[in-house]
Design a protein around this motif. Structure first.
Motif, PDB file in Angstrom:
ATOM      1  N   TYR A  23       0.840  -1.196   0.000  1.00 28.97           N
ATOM      2  CA  TYR A  23       0.000   0.000   0.000  1.00 28.97           C
ATOM      3  C   TYR A  23       0.874   1.245   0.000  1.00 28.97           C
ATOM      4  O   TYR A  23       2.017   1.220   0.478  1.00 28.97           O
ATOM      5  CB  TYR A  23      -0.941   0.025   1.212  1.00 28.97           C
ATOM      6  N   THR A  24       0.344   2.290  -0.570  1.00 29.54           N
ATOM      7  CA  THR A  24       0.915   3.636  -0.445  1.00 29.54           C
ATOM      8  C   THR A  24      -0.253   4.583  -0.229  1.00 29.54           C
ATOM      9  O   THR A  24      -1.196   4.603  -1.029  1.00 29.54           O
ATOM     10  CB  THR A  24       1.684   4.046  -1.726  1.00 29.54           C
ATOM     11  N   ARG A  84      -4.591  18.525   7.026  1.00 27.83           N
ATOM     12  CA  ARG A  84      -5.263  19.816   7.205  1.00 27.83           C
ATOM     13  C   ARG A  84      -6.382  19.714   8.244  1.00 27.83           C
ATOM     14  O   ARG A  84      -6.581  20.624   9.046  1.00 27.83           O
ATOM     15  CB  ARG A  84      -5.825  20.295   5.863  1.00 27.83           C
ATOM     16  N   GLN A 103       9.748   0.395   5.981  1.00 26.09           N
ATOM     17  CA  GLN A 103       9.207   1.652   5.458  1.00 26.09           C
ATOM     18  C   GLN A 103       8.466   2.466   6.532  1.00 26.09           C
ATOM     19  O   GLN A 103       7.814   3.454   6.182  1.00 26.09           O
ATOM     20  CB  GLN A 103       8.291   1.360   4.267  1.00 26.09           C
ATOM     21  N   VAL A 146       7.473   5.188   8.806  1.00 23.54           N
ATOM     22  CA  VAL A 146       7.819   6.580   8.554  1.00 23.54           C
ATOM     23  C   VAL A 146       8.254   7.323   9.800  1.00 23.54           C
ATOM     24  O   VAL A 146       9.290   7.967   9.836  1.00 23.54           O
ATOM     25  CB  VAL A 146       6.592   7.311   7.951  1.00 23.54           C
ATOM     26  N   ASP A 147       7.417   7.222  10.829  1.00 23.87           N
ATOM     27  CA  ASP A 147       7.586   8.123  11.965  1.00 23.87           C
ATOM     28  C   ASP A 147       7.573   7.299  13.251  1.00 23.87           C
ATOM     29  O   ASP A 147       6.600   6.594  13.523  1.00 23.87           O
ATOM     30  CB  ASP A 147       6.418   9.139  11.962  1.00 23.87           C
ATOM     31  N   ARG A 197       5.075  23.961   5.287  1.00 24.87           N
ATOM     32  CA  ARG A 197       4.519  23.172   6.393  1.00 24.87           C
ATOM     33  C   ARG A 197       5.294  21.857   6.482  1.00 24.87           C
ATOM     34  O   ARG A 197       5.474  21.160   5.478  1.00 24.87           O
ATOM     35  CB  ARG A 197       3.030  22.926   6.168  1.00 24.87           C
ATOM     36  N   THR A 249       5.645  16.097  11.287  1.00 25.83           N
ATOM     37  CA  THR A 249       6.197  15.976  12.649  1.00 25.83           C
ATOM     38  C   THR A 249       7.635  15.448  12.629  1.00 25.83           C
ATOM     39  O   THR A 249       8.465  15.896  13.404  1.00 25.83           O
ATOM     40  CB  THR A 249       5.320  15.048  13.519  1.00 25.83           C
ATOM     41  N   LEU A 250       7.896  14.521  11.728  1.00 25.67           N
ATOM     42  CA  LEU A 250       9.213  13.878  11.686  1.00 25.67           C
ATOM     43  C   LEU A 250      10.341  14.872  11.402  1.00 25.67           C
ATOM     44  O   LEU A 250      11.461  14.694  11.882  1.00 25.67           O
ATOM     45  CB  LEU A 250       9.196  12.785  10.611  1.00 25.67           C
ATOM     46  N   ARG A 289      10.227  18.248  11.987  1.00 29.56           N
ATOM     47  CA  ARG A 289      10.221  19.463  12.813  1.00 29.56           C
ATOM     48  C   ARG A 289      11.419  19.586  13.749  1.00 29.56           C
ATOM     49  O   ARG A 289      11.892  20.692  13.989  1.00 29.56           O
ATOM     50  CB  ARG A 289       8.905  19.552  13.595  1.00 29.56           C
ATOM     51  N   ASN A 305       6.491  13.630  -0.307  1.00 30.12           N
ATOM     52  CA  ASN A 305       5.611  14.229  -1.301  1.00 30.12           C
ATOM     53  C   ASN A 305       5.535  15.714  -0.985  1.00 30.12           C
ATOM     54  O   ASN A 305       5.478  16.095   0.190  1.00 30.12           O
ATOM     55  CB  ASN A 305       4.207  13.622  -1.230  1.00 30.12           C
ATOM     56  N   TYR A 357       3.510  19.272  -1.873  1.00 31.81           N
ATOM     57  CA  TYR A 357       2.354  19.903  -2.505  1.00 31.81           C
ATOM     58  C   TYR A 357       2.532  21.415  -2.491  1.00 31.81           C
ATOM     59  O   TYR A 357       2.893  21.998  -1.460  1.00 31.81           O
ATOM     60  CB  TYR A 357       1.056  19.531  -1.763  1.00 31.81           C
ATOM     61  N   ASN A 385       0.302  24.371  -2.550  1.00 34.97           N
ATOM     62  CA  ASN A 385      -1.134  24.543  -2.280  1.00 34.97           C
ATOM     63  C   ASN A 385      -1.816  23.181  -2.395  1.00 34.97           C
ATOM     64  O   ASN A 385      -1.548  22.323  -1.575  1.00 34.97           O
ATOM     65  CB  ASN A 385      -1.725  25.618  -3.184  1.00 34.97           C
ATOM     66  N   ASP A 386      -2.608  22.920  -3.441  1.00 33.69           N
ATOM     67  CA  ASP A 386      -3.318  21.629  -3.535  1.00 33.69           C
ATOM     68  C   ASP A 386      -2.706  20.676  -4.558  1.00 33.69           C
ATOM     69  O   ASP A 386      -3.287  19.622  -4.836  1.00 33.69           O
ATOM     70  CB  ASP A 386      -4.789  21.877  -3.925  1.00 33.69           C
ATOM     71  N   ASP A 387      -1.573  21.040  -5.124  1.00 36.60           N
ATOM     72  CA  ASP A 387      -1.045  20.248  -6.250  1.00 36.60           C
ATOM     73  C   ASP A 387       0.288  19.591  -5.935  1.00 36.60           C
ATOM     74  O   ASP A 387       1.208  20.238  -5.405  1.00 36.60           O
ATOM     75  CB  ASP A 387      -0.892  21.150  -7.479  1.00 36.60           C
ATOM     76  N   SER A 435       3.545  22.224   1.242  1.00 36.46           N
ATOM     77  CA  SER A 435       3.393  21.197   2.281  1.00 36.46           C
ATOM     78  C   SER A 435       4.318  20.028   1.975  1.00 36.46           C
ATOM     79  O   SER A 435       4.262  19.466   0.882  1.00 36.46           O
ATOM     80  CB  SER A 435       1.944  20.695   2.331  1.00 36.46           C
ATOM     81  N   LEU A 452       5.139  16.292   2.925  1.00 37.90           N
ATOM     82  CA  LEU A 452       4.455  15.164   3.558  1.00 37.90           C
ATOM     83  C   LEU A 452       5.304  13.915   3.404  1.00 37.90           C
ATOM     84  O   LEU A 452       5.942  13.712   2.372  1.00 37.90           O
ATOM     85  CB  LEU A 452       3.100  14.920   2.878  1.00 37.90           C
ATOM     86  N   PRO A 453       5.301  13.052   4.406  1.00 40.46           N
ATOM     87  CA  PRO A 453       6.033  11.798   4.238  1.00 40.46           C
ATOM     88  C   PRO A 453       5.291  10.869   3.282  1.00 40.46           C
ATOM     89  O   PRO A 453       4.059  10.876   3.237  1.00 40.46           O
ATOM     90  CB  PRO A 453       6.048  11.215   5.655  1.00 40.46           C
ATOM     91  N   ALA A 454       6.034  10.122   2.499  1.00 40.86           N
ATOM     92  CA  ALA A 454       5.418   9.083   1.666  1.00 40.86           C
ATOM     93  C   ALA A 454       5.180   7.881   2.583  1.00 40.86           C
ATOM     94  O   ALA A 454       6.114   7.344   3.168  1.00 40.86           O
ATOM     95  CB  ALA A 454       6.339   8.718   0.514  1.00 40.86           C
ATOM     96  N   VAL A 455       3.917   7.505   2.744  1.00 42.48           N
ATOM     97  CA  VAL A 455       3.550   6.457   3.702  1.00 42.48           C
ATOM     98  C   VAL A 455       3.212   5.193   2.931  1.00 42.48           C
ATOM     99  O   VAL A 455       2.271   5.184   2.131  1.00 42.48           O
ATOM    100  CB  VAL A 455       2.356   6.898   4.561  1.00 42.48           C
ATOM    101  N   ALA A 456       3.976   4.148   3.190  1.00 37.12           N
ATOM    102  CA  ALA A 456       3.801   2.914   2.422  1.00 37.12           C
ATOM    103  C   ALA A 456       4.222   1.713   3.242  1.00 37.12           C
ATOM    104  O   ALA A 456       4.875   1.831   4.273  1.00 37.12           O
ATOM    105  CB  ALA A 456       4.622   2.999   1.137  1.00 37.12           C
TER     106      ALA A 456
END
Lengths: 146, 91
Positions: free
Chosen positions: A64-65, A76, A106, A108-109, B6, B9-10, B12, B58, B60, B62-64, B83, B85-89
């Motif tokens: 999964y990703t 948000r 993998q 993350v945190d 933004r 947490t990781l 910061r 990842n 972004y 704004n929204d892209d 923003s 963001l961590p890639a979560v997988a």
């Protein structure tokens, strides 16, 4: 087995149903989503203020990703509550509710709680873990009314 | 061009614990350069050794997702929000 403190993961019945329901809805692929909650002292407290189903960008039964846009949306909403993303859940469609080597590699945190829902048996099994520096430690899960 | 960045947490702890910081630049790449100059601990967390966006994040605008724009060459405007963001997988 580990030296780090483990939060008690507290899910309401409706949060539990949403998580497990999303996992079944995702079959035959793995499903995933994010947990939002308060953080104290840089650690998740185990309280969960929201569960956010996400798309599995892999569309796979083996991996999964979390879709990036879904992560952005959840982060948000977390911010609007003064909370943080505190964990991720995903399903194992044919194996135990235990972190796979890929899950460990993998992760993350180290602050997060990693929830795994096994759909292998007739009844789902939900377990939660901390994964830190490659070490796995299980967190107790408490279901509350609501 | 000042934009808000933004942070997850990781990352910061590498930025004095701040959930968001302001950085200057005309592109996402330039903004990241400004950011890592001020917070060297973020160096290597955002851009890989080849100068491309790190696969574990990842970003972004704004929204892209900037991977679907011009990646690190994506132009930014005053007041934009970037923003990270961590890639979560997993599997």
């Amino acid at each position: 087995m580990s030296g780090f403190a483990l939060p008690l993961l507290r899910l309401t019945a409706s949060q539990y149903q949403r998580v497990v329901g999303h996992c079944y809805h995702g079959l035959p692929d793995e499903a995933c989503g994010l947990l939002v909650g308060p953080v104290a002292g840089g650690e998740a407290t185990g309280a969960v203020s929201g569960v956010y189903p996400a798309r599995n960008a892999d569309a796979s039964s083996r991996t999964y990703t979390v879709d990036g846009k879904d992560f952005l949306r959840a982060s948000r909403e977390a911010e609007a509550r003064g909370h943080e993303i505190v964990g991720v859940w995903h399903s194992h469609t044919h194996t135990d509710a235990y972190p796979s080597p890929t899950d460990v590699r993998q992760a993350v945190d180290p602050m997060w709680v990693y929830v795994i829902v096994s759909l292998r048996d007739e009844a789902p099994t939900l377990r939660a873990f901390r994964i830190r520096d490659g070490a796995i430690a299980e967190c107790q899960v408490v279901l509350e009314a609501g | 061009m000042a934009v808000e960045i933004r942070l997850p947490t990781l990352l910061r702890p590498h930025a004095d614990g701040a959930p968001s910081v302001t950085a200057e630049g005309d592109t996402v790449g330039a903004v990241f350069s400004d950011l890592t100059e001020r917070f060297p601990g973020l160096s290597g967390q955002l851009v890989d050794a080849g100068g491309a966006l790190h696969k574990f994040v990842n970003v972004y605008l704004n929204d892209d997702d900037i991977r679907y724009l011009d990646a690190l060459d994506t132009k930014v405007d005053e007041g934009d929000v970037v923003s990270i963001l961590p890639a979560v997988a997993g599997g």
